[in-house]
Motif scaffolding. Structure first.
Motif, PDB file in Angstrom:
ATOM      1  N   GLU A  55       0.824  -1.206   0.000  1.00 29.72           N
ATOM      2  CA  GLU A  55       0.000   0.000   0.000  1.00 29.72           C
ATOM      3  C   GLU A  55       0.865   1.266   0.000  1.00 29.72           C
ATOM      4  O   GLU A  55       0.520   2.262  -0.621  1.00 29.72           O
ATOM      5  N   THR A  56       1.979   1.225   0.707  1.00 33.85           N
ATOM      6  CA  THR A  56       2.876   2.374   0.787  1.00 33.85           C
ATOM      7  C   THR A  56       3.732   2.498  -0.461  1.00 33.85           C
ATOM      8  O   THR A  56       3.907   3.581  -1.002  1.00 33.85           O
ATOM      9  N   THR A  57       4.289   1.370  -0.901  1.00 35.25           N
ATOM     10  CA  THR A  57       5.207   1.373  -2.040  1.00 35.25           C
ATOM     11  C   THR A  57       4.909   0.191  -2.950  1.00 35.25           C
ATOM     12  O   THR A  57       5.187  -0.948  -2.595  1.00 35.25           O
ATOM     13  N   PRO A  58       4.359   0.439  -4.137  1.00 33.86           N
ATOM     14  CA  PRO A  58       4.101  -0.661  -5.065  1.00 33.86           C
ATOM     15  C   PRO A  58       5.340  -1.110  -5.838  1.00 33.86           C
ATOM     16  O   PRO A  58       5.300  -2.086  -6.567  1.00 33.86           O
ATOM     17  N   VAL A  59       6.461  -0.367  -5.669  1.00 35.58           N
ATOM     18  CA  VAL A  59       7.692  -0.698  -6.382  1.00 35.58           C
ATOM     19  C   VAL A  59       8.830  -0.830  -5.371  1.00 35.58           C
ATOM     20  O   VAL A  59       9.008   0.019  -4.505  1.00 35.58           O
ATOM     21  N   GLY A  60       9.577  -1.913  -5.498  1.00 37.15           N
ATOM     22  CA  GLY A  60      10.763  -2.122  -4.669  1.00 37.15           C
ATOM     23  C   GLY A  60      12.012  -1.951  -5.509  1.00 37.15           C
ATOM     24  O   GLY A  60      11.947  -1.847  -6.740  1.00 37.15           O
ATOM     25  N   ILE A  61      13.144  -1.929  -4.833  1.00 42.19           N
ATOM     26  CA  ILE A  61      14.414  -1.764  -5.533  1.00 42.19           C
ATOM     27  C   ILE A  61      15.448  -2.670  -4.871  1.00 42.19           C
ATOM     28  O   ILE A  61      15.390  -2.913  -3.669  1.00 42.19           O
ATOM     29  N   PHE A  62      16.352  -3.200  -5.695  1.00 40.65           N
ATOM     30  CA  PHE A  62      17.467  -3.958  -5.132  1.00 40.65           C
ATOM     31  C   PHE A  62      18.736  -3.594  -5.881  1.00 40.65           C
ATOM     32  O   PHE A  62      18.703  -3.159  -7.025  1.00 40.65           O
ATOM     33  N   ALA A  63      19.842  -3.754  -5.186  1.00 34.85           N
ATOM     34  CA  ALA A  63      21.148  -3.473  -5.783  1.00 34.85           C
ATOM     35  C   ALA A  63      22.135  -4.531  -5.322  1.00 34.85           C
ATOM     36  O   ALA A  63      22.046  -5.035  -4.200  1.00 34.85           O
ATOM     37  N   VAL A  64      23.065  -4.865  -6.205  1.00 40.84           N
ATOM     38  CA  VAL A  64      24.124  -5.823  -5.887  1.00 40.84           C
ATOM     39  C   VAL A  64      25.438  -5.253  -6.396  1.00 40.84           C
ATOM     40  O   VAL A  64      25.517  -4.776  -7.531  1.00 40.84           O
ATOM     41  N   GLN A  65      26.449  -5.300  -5.535  1.00 41.50           N
ATOM     42  CA  GLN A  65      27.793  -4.874  -5.922  1.00 41.50           C
ATOM     43  C   GLN A  65      28.741  -6.040  -5.674  1.00 41.50           C
ATOM     44  O   GLN A  65      28.759  -6.615  -4.589  1.00 41.50           O
ATOM     45  N   VAL A  66      29.523  -6.376  -6.704  1.00 43.28           N
ATOM     46  CA  VAL A  66      30.467  -7.489  -6.637  1.00 43.28           C
ATOM     47  C   VAL A  66      31.872  -6.906  -6.551  1.00 43.28           C
ATOM     48  O   VAL A  66      32.278  -6.123  -7.400  1.00 43.28           O
TER      49      VAL A  66
END
Length: 168
Positions: A55-66
């Motif tokens: 309800e608050t955020t319909p979109v999530g985000i992820f990040a990966v650093q190698v």
């Protein structure tokens, strides 16, 4: 001379204020984002979990650093609260950042694994997408305060140098 000292303090305070607003902006941006790191190999994974409200955020985000990038060895996947895979992504560069759709509220997981037997150090982050309007407002205020403070200090410095030349 006392006037110019007061003006220098005022412009210095504007710069400090700009830096303070910048810190608040960073806190706002990272609010709701969890981070984790560690070594991944064919037997080890790194898992980062976060609570996301649809309800608050319909979109999530992820990040990966190698850190020690090797092509076609690292992959990441996102699991929703029902442990259903939302996204699976091969990591083909040192740093990636992707968005994903939040279908249900609950604990979402970022799972990073490797097909390589040697351990590779990775950092991962997952959370809700930051509010773009709030971030824009805070970054504009911060940048404005910093620029006004810097320009003011330069102008005061130049005028002080000119006044000294006239006195000599």
């Amino acid at each position: 001379m006392q006037k110019s000292g007061l003006v220098i303090v005022i412009f210095g305070l504007l710069i400090v204020g700009g830096l303070a607003v910048s810190l608040v902006e960073n806190q706002t941006t990272l609010e709701g984002i969890n981070q984790g790191n560690g070594r991944v190999s064919s037997t080890e994974t790194v898992t980062v979990s976060v609570e996301i409200d649809k309800e608050t955020t319909p979109v999530g985000i992820f990040a990966v650093q190698v850190m020690e990038f090797k092509e076609n060895t690292i992959s990441a996947k996102i699991l929703d609260p029902s442990n259903i895979e939302i996204i699976s992504h091969k990591i083909n560069e040192e740093t990636i950042e992707k968005e994903f759709e939040v279908f249900e509220s609950g604990t979402h997981q970022l799972i990073i694994n490797s097909s390589d037997d040697d351990g590779i150090y990775v950092t991962g982050a997952i959370g809700s997408l930051p509010d773009a309007d709030k971030k824009l407002i805070l970054s504009t205020i911060s940048l404005s305060l910093l620029i006004i403070g810097m320009i003011g200090l330069v102008v005061v410095g130049i005028s002080m140098i000119r006044n000294r030349k006239r006195l000599v």
